[in-house]
Scaffold this motif. Structure first.
Motif, PDB file in Angstrom:
ATOM      1  N   TRP A  40     -31.660   7.179  -5.132  1.00  0.00           N
ATOM      2  CA  TRP A  40     -33.073   7.644  -5.792  1.00  0.00           C
ATOM      3  C   TRP A  40     -33.637   8.745  -4.501  1.00  0.00           C
ATOM      4  N   TYR A  41     -33.386   8.493  -3.473  1.00  0.00           N
ATOM      5  CA  TYR A  41     -33.579   9.706  -2.476  1.00  0.00           C
ATOM      6  C   TYR A  41     -32.872  10.845  -2.647  1.00  0.00           C
ATOM      7  N   LEU A  44     -34.068  12.735  -5.834  1.00  0.00           N
ATOM      8  CA  LEU A  44     -35.395  13.127  -5.571  1.00  0.00           C
ATOM      9  C   LEU A  44     -35.330  14.634  -4.748  1.00  0.00           C
ATOM     10  N   GLU A  48     -36.382  18.110  -5.911  1.00  0.00           N
ATOM     11  CA  GLU A  48     -37.394  18.965  -5.089  1.00  0.00           C
ATOM     12  C   GLU A  48     -36.955  20.246  -4.457  1.00  0.00           C
ATOM     13  N   ILE A  78     -35.793   6.631 -12.627  1.00  0.00           N
ATOM     14  CA  ILE A  78     -36.645   7.037 -11.624  1.00  0.00           C
ATOM     15  C   ILE A  78     -37.829   7.680 -12.742  1.00  0.00           C
ATOM     16  N   MET A  83     -41.571   9.126 -11.367  1.00  0.00           N
ATOM     17  CA  MET A  83     -41.249   9.830 -10.302  1.00  0.00           C
ATOM     18  C   MET A  83     -40.745  11.318 -10.738  1.00  0.00           C
ATOM     19  N   ILE A  84     -40.223  11.270 -11.765  1.00  0.00           N
ATOM     20  CA  ILE A  84     -39.833  12.710 -12.449  1.00  0.00           C
ATOM     21  C   ILE A  84     -40.453  12.776 -13.826  1.00  0.00           C
ATOM     22  N   LEU A 100     -40.070  17.065 -10.422  1.00  0.00           N
ATOM     23  CA  LEU A 100     -40.872  15.831  -9.746  1.00  0.00           C
ATOM     24  C   LEU A 100     -42.183  15.934 -10.031  1.00  0.00           C
ATOM     25  N   GLY A 104     -43.140  11.154  -7.202  1.00  0.00           N
ATOM     26  CA  GLY A 104     -41.774  11.341  -6.746  1.00  0.00           C
ATOM     27  C   GLY A 104     -41.747  11.948  -5.374  1.00  0.00           C
ATOM     28  N   ARG A 105     -42.488  13.147  -5.274  1.00  0.00           N
ATOM     29  CA  ARG A 105     -42.552  13.629  -3.889  1.00  0.00           C
ATOM     30  C   ARG A 105     -43.003  12.738  -2.871  1.00  0.00           C
ATOM     31  N   THR A 107     -43.027   9.610  -2.694  1.00  0.00           N
ATOM     32  CA  THR A 107     -41.998   8.469  -2.454  1.00  0.00           C
ATOM     33  C   THR A 107     -40.820   9.037  -1.743  1.00  0.00           C
ATOM     34  N   ARG A 108     -40.128  10.225  -1.866  1.00  0.00           N
ATOM     35  CA  ARG A 108     -39.293  10.732  -1.217  1.00  0.00           C
ATOM     36  C   ARG A 108     -39.890  11.028   0.252  1.00  0.00           C
TER      37      ARG A 108
END
Length: 147
Positions: A40-41, A44, A48, A78, A83-84, A100, A104-105, A107-108
């Motif tokens: 996920w990272y 994201l 981003e 996601i 998050m998206i 995002l 999402g932002r 969380t990243r």
């Protein structure tokens, strides 16, 4: 039949086992912190980096080097987590652009300190700078296209 030298097998075995062990430690740290998985990272972050225009799913697939079905499943999870968002693509009526959300932002951004701490602990603390660069150079040779 092609013969493979024992040192080639040893290099491969070490590469795969160490990679798996390091990834497992990072995944454990993220999970312990109540955060999503490392995949996920990566997704994201790529989305981003594509701001403000977003990213088409096939572009994400190419950047993450995942098969299409894995990318689709990852994006679905996601998106379900909020998050998206998928938006219509102006250039292609059937296409989508992924952007995002604020969740999402956030969380990243929350994931990075946990990830960074693990990279520091697992690599920086164990290998001096010269050896880290040597390792990066050696692995870079394996990443280069095969002639």
């Amino acid at each position: 039949m092609t013969k493979v030298r024992p040192d080639t097998i040893a290099a491969w075995t070490s590469l795969v086992s160490v990679s798996g062990a390091l990834l497992e430690r990072i995944e454990e740290a993220l999970k312990s912190a109540g955060l999503p998985p490392l995949s996920w990272y990566d997704a994201l972050l790529e989305i981003e980096k594509a701001e403000p225009d977003g990213l088409r799913p096939f572009e994400l697939k190419e950047r993450l080097l995942l098969p299409q079905y894995s990318t689709s499943r990852l994006l679905a999870r996601i998106e379900k987590a909020g998050m998206i968002e998928r938006q219509s693509c102006e250039d292609d009526g059937r296409g989508q652009v992924i952007v995002l959300t604020e969740a999402g932002r956030t969380t990243r951004q929350r994931m990075w300190p946990v990830y960074a701490e693990q990279l520091s602990h697992l690599i920086e603390e164990r290998l001096p700078a010269g050896e880290r660069q040597q390792l990066a150079d050696l692995l870079g040779k394996l990443k280069a296209p095969v002639p």
